[in-house]
Design a protein around this motif. Structure first.
Motif, mmCIF file in Angstrom:
data_model
loop_
_atom_site.group_PDB
_atom_site.id
_atom_site.type_symbol
_atom_site.label_atom_id
_atom_site.label_comp_id
_atom_site.label_asym_id
_atom_site.label_seq_id
_atom_site.Cartn_x
_atom_site.Cartn_y
_atom_site.Cartn_z
ATOM 1 N N THR A 61 0.771 -0.967 0.000
ATOM 2 C CA THR A 61 0.121 0.054 -0.007
ATOM 3 C C THR A 61 0.816 1.176 0.109
ATOM 4 O O THR A 61 0.445 2.193 -0.669
ATOM 5 N N VAL A 62 1.773 1.462 0.951
ATOM 6 C CA VAL A 62 2.696 2.561 0.969
ATOM 7 C C VAL A 62 3.732 2.543 -0.191
ATOM 8 O O VAL A 62 3.816 3.693 -0.789
ATOM 9 N N LEU A 63 4.148 1.378 -0.759
ATOM 10 C CA LEU A 63 4.964 1.408 -1.687
ATOM 11 C C LEU A 63 4.167 1.932 -2.993
ATOM 12 O O LEU A 63 4.877 2.695 -3.730
ATOM 13 N N GLU A 64 2.812 1.816 -3.355
ATOM 14 C CA GLU A 64 2.159 2.065 -4.337
ATOM 15 C C GLU A 64 2.067 3.578 -4.224
ATOM 16 O O GLU A 64 2.367 4.457 -5.134
ATOM 17 N N ARG A 65 2.082 4.109 -2.979
ATOM 18 C CA ARG A 65 1.722 5.381 -2.699
ATOM 19 C C ARG A 65 3.088 6.347 -3.088
ATOM 20 O O ARG A 65 2.905 7.353 -3.613
ATOM 21 N N GLN A 66 4.089 5.825 -2.626
ATOM 22 C CA GLN A 66 5.517 6.473 -2.742
ATOM 23 C C GLN A 66 5.882 6.173 -4.199
ATOM 24 O O GLN A 66 6.607 7.323 -4.792
ATOM 25 N N LEU A 67 5.520 5.297 -4.829
ATOM 26 C CA LEU A 67 5.713 5.113 -6.486
ATOM 27 C C LEU A 67 5.115 6.280 -7.160
ATOM 28 O O LEU A 67 5.671 6.995 -7.994
ATOM 29 N N LEU A 68 3.691 6.744 -6.600
ATOM 30 C CA LEU A 68 3.253 7.569 -7.402
ATOM 31 C C LEU A 68 3.925 9.120 -7.167
ATOM 32 O O LEU A 68 3.950 9.912 -8.046
ATOM 33 N N LEU A 69 4.031 9.233 -5.820
ATOM 34 C CA LEU A 69 4.793 10.472 -5.459
ATOM 35 C C LEU A 69 6.112 10.755 -6.177
ATOM 36 O O LEU A 69 6.473 11.958 -6.491
ATOM 37 N N GLN A 70 6.667 9.540 -6.305
ATOM 38 C CA GLN A 70 8.169 9.693 -6.980
ATOM 39 C C GLN A 70 7.907 9.897 -8.314
ATOM 40 O O GLN A 70 8.496 10.877 -8.811
ATOM 41 N N LEU A 71 6.936 9.601 -9.079
ATOM 42 C CA LEU A 71 6.710 9.622 -10.568
ATOM 43 C C LEU A 71 6.103 11.122 -10.716
ATOM 44 O O LEU A 71 6.746 11.706 -11.472
ATOM 45 N N GLY A 72 5.207 11.589 -10.010
ATOM 46 C CA GLY A 72 4.831 12.931 -9.788
ATOM 47 C C GLY A 72 5.931 14.199 -9.883
ATOM 48 O O GLY A 72 5.987 14.875 -10.537
ATOM 49 N N ASP A 73 6.819 13.610 -8.701
ATOM 50 C CA ASP A 73 8.007 14.835 -8.595
ATOM 51 C C ASP A 73 8.760 14.787 -9.921
ATOM 52 O O ASP A 73 9.401 15.861 -10.157
ATOM 53 N N ARG A 74 9.298 13.506 -10.236
ATOM 54 C CA ARG A 74 9.899 13.531 -11.495
ATOM 55 C C ARG A 74 9.525 14.129 -12.839
ATOM 56 O O ARG A 74 10.309 14.521 -13.493
ATOM 57 N N LEU A 75 8.095 13.884 -12.959
ATOM 58 C CA LEU A 75 7.411 14.493 -14.167
ATOM 59 C C LEU A 75 7.688 16.065 -13.863
ATOM 60 O O LEU A 75 7.946 16.847 -14.718
ATOM 61 N N ARG A 76 7.412 16.566 -12.896
ATOM 62 C CA ARG A 76 7.534 17.950 -12.458
ATOM 63 C C ARG A 76 8.845 18.632 -12.642
ATOM 64 O O ARG A 76 9.020 19.630 -13.512
#
Length: 239
Positions: free
Chosen positions: A21-36
């Motif tokens: 659950t937390v892995l999924e959340r951090q994966l999205l956070l990490q993706l969003g940050d890199r896209l920004r």
């Protein structure tokens, strides 16, 4: 249970006890940050980027914040405009599913591409704490939605705090009254400064069952060391 594929890996979004659950959340956070960061590196402003993708600035902000609200299609459109072709090819290619028996793809001996994604929490203390707080609140919201007794318990806790007298958190607690009464969960599940302040003054985490809290803390602890997805490993495999 919701099953989905992300970067070629199968995920199952299950209960609070699901170890990813937390892995999924951090994966999205990490993706969003890199896209920004990639958008900024290309010198594209938010207004122009939103226009190119065909979405609102609010939606673009949600994507760059790693918000689970926008659809995966929206994430892919942002990636496409930024020119991230390799990942899109993997997502759309037949390498992510069994080839049709007898087809050229099935007869091919070409090896499947190896992709590795390192998912980790920033070691800066405030970053880890915010990830932990966000994960705890997402679990608390999920439970409160399904169990009115927990929501009532959070409201009673809040009322005790409000009746205790003056506090620097009084304005936050008053805002929490509206959040709990009307279910305005998006206010507390964002990455804005206000959302962080509200989570710090939250009555919700006080009602989380101990086993749920321990599960989240354990997952965050593992993310501090980093989790590598790759080498054909399926996370929460649906097979």
């Amino acid at each position: 249970m919701v099953k989905y594929t992300f970067f070629g890996y199968n995920f199952e979004h299950m209960s609070a006890l699901d170890s990813f659950t937390v892995l999924e959340r951090q994966l999205l956070l990490q993706l969003g940050d890199r896209l920004r960061r990639l958008r900024k590196a290309q010198g594209v402003g938010t207004v122009e980027m939103a226009k190119r993708v065909g979405i609102s600035r609010t939606t673009l902000s949600a994507v760059e914040a790693g918000d689970p609200g926008p659809s995966m299609g929206t994430y892919l459109r942002v990636m496409s405009v930024l020119g991230i072709g390799g990942e899109l090819a993997l997502l759309a290619g037949d390498t992510l599913q069994p080839a049709t028996p007898g087809s050229a793809a099935a007869r091919s001996r070409r090896g499947r591409p190896v992709v590795q994604v390192l998912v980790s929490a920033d070691l800066a203390r405030h970053q880890v704490q915010d990830l932990q707080s966000l994960a705890l609140h997402e679990e608390a919201v999920r439970l409160a939605r399904s169990d009115p007794a927990l929501l009532l318990q959070a409201q009673e806790t809040l009322e005790r705090w409000l009746s205790s007298g003056n506090s620097r958190s009084m304005s936050l607690w008053q805002e929490w009254q509206d959040i709990l009464r009307h279910g305005k969960w998006r206010k507390i599940l964002g990455r804005t400064r206000r959302a962080q302040e509200l989570r710090q003054a939250s009555p919700l985490t006080a009602v989380l069952p101990d086993h749920v809290r321990r599960s989240v803390l354990d997952q965050v602890s593992k993310l501090k060391k980093g989790v590598v997805l790759g080498d054909g490993t399926a996370i929460g495999s649906t097979s």
